[in-house]
Design a protein around this motif. Structure first.
Motif, short mmCIF file in Angstrom:
data_model
loop_
_atom_site.label_atom_id
_atom_site.label_comp_id
_atom_site.label_asym_id
_atom_site.label_seq_id
_atom_site.Cartn_x
_atom_site.Cartn_y
_atom_site.Cartn_z
N LYS A 7 50.92 34.46 34.81
CA LYS A 7 50.55 34.88 36.16
C LYS A 7 49.07 34.24 36.55
O LYS A 7 48.83 33.80 37.60
N GLY A 8 48.13 34.38 35.37
CA GLY A 8 46.93 34.05 35.53
C GLY A 8 46.58 32.64 35.88
O GLY A 8 46.06 31.84 36.80
N THR A 10 49.27 30.52 36.97
CA THR A 10 49.80 30.23 38.52
C THR A 10 48.61 30.62 39.27
O THR A 10 48.47 29.90 40.51
N LEU A 11 48.20 31.73 39.30
CA LEU A 11 47.13 31.98 40.23
C LEU A 11 45.82 31.04 40.30
O LEU A 11 45.35 30.87 41.51
N GLY A 12 45.38 30.74 39.22
CA GLY A 12 44.27 29.65 38.99
C GLY A 12 44.71 28.28 39.64
O GLY A 12 43.80 27.78 40.28
N TRP A 132 41.71 37.40 47.23
CA TRP A 132 41.35 38.29 46.07
C TRP A 132 42.02 39.75 46.43
O TRP A 132 42.48 40.64 45.27
N THR A 135 45.80 39.50 45.78
CA THR A 135 46.41 39.33 44.39
C THR A 135 46.03 40.77 43.61
O THR A 135 46.81 40.98 42.85
N THR A 153 41.92 34.09 33.32
CA THR A 153 42.78 32.81 33.25
C THR A 153 42.44 32.29 34.70
O THR A 153 42.17 30.80 34.64
N ALA A 154 42.84 32.86 35.52
CA ALA A 154 42.61 32.13 37.03
C ALA A 154 41.13 31.68 37.26
O ALA A 154 41.16 30.69 37.91
#
Length: 203
Positions: A7-8, A10-12, A132, A135, A153-154
């Motif tokens: 998920k991180g 993908t978001l990043g 933000w 999310t 991670t993002a």
């Protein structure tokens, strides 16, 4: 944990490939002010992202209130983008050598100004606030540990992408003529003014 990491990532990646005034300004800062100037600018962006993520996760109600006043924030962002755009379009002068590389003589205060501009441009960007907020609301059902993994991670990937843009722009800067660098400044000014005007009309 693997799910949170995915998920991180993908978001990043979503944040890294998003197109907006910040992307063009990161490249322009690197062309004008070299690697250190570009890194100072993205450091301001990164700090503002970290603060926004923390606020979004700890104070969802505060971000909801900010979202309710997004027209005011959009107006502030629009005015700021237009003013910066006008500056780069008409007034910004770039000092370069005959080879096209710039004569960069910056002190700590200059880098602080660049850092502050990156911070302000990002923190008053209504798109970033909504991003933000959305999310953090989406992942509110995840555990604290998973949310830390997701957003860390993002943020890391977004920062890595910005550093890559700075390095690529700096390599390009060495091959540009003074006239081309000036034209890129003007193009960036037009883009910033355009984004500012679009934000006003979308309110």
């Amino acid at each position: 944990m693997v799910n949170a990491l995915l998920k991180g990532i993908t978001l990043g990646l979503l944040l890294a490939i998003s197109v907006g005034p910040i992307v063009f300004t990161v490249i322009k800062q690197s062309l004008n002010n070299g690697t250190k100037g570009g890194l100072a600018f993205i450091a301001g962006i990164s700090l503002s992202d970290i603060i926004l993520v923390i606020l979004a996760n700890l104070f969802t109600n505060l971000f909801t209130t900010l979202n309710e006043h997004k027209q005011v924030l959009a107006t502030i962002a629009s005015i700021f983008l237009i003013l910066v755009g006008v500056y780069y379009l008409f007034f910004k002068k770039v000092k370069v050598t005959a080879e096209g590389a710039q004569s960069l003589t910056f002190n700590t205060g200059d880098y602080l100004k660049i850092f502050t501009m990156g911070f302000i441009m990002n923190v008053f960007n209504p798109g970033i606030i909504i991003f933000w907020l959305t999310t953090s609301t989406t992942f509110i059902g995840n555990t604290l540990e998973h949310r830390i993994i997701i957003f860390t991670t993002a943020l890391f990937l977004a920062l890595a992408a910005d550093v890559l843009k700075v390095l690529l722009a700096n390599n390009l800067r060495k091959r540009l003529t003074p006239k081309n660098i000036h034209r890129i400044n003007q193009l960036n000014g037009i883009i910033l003014i355009g984004f500012g005007v679009v934000i006003i009309f979308l309110q």
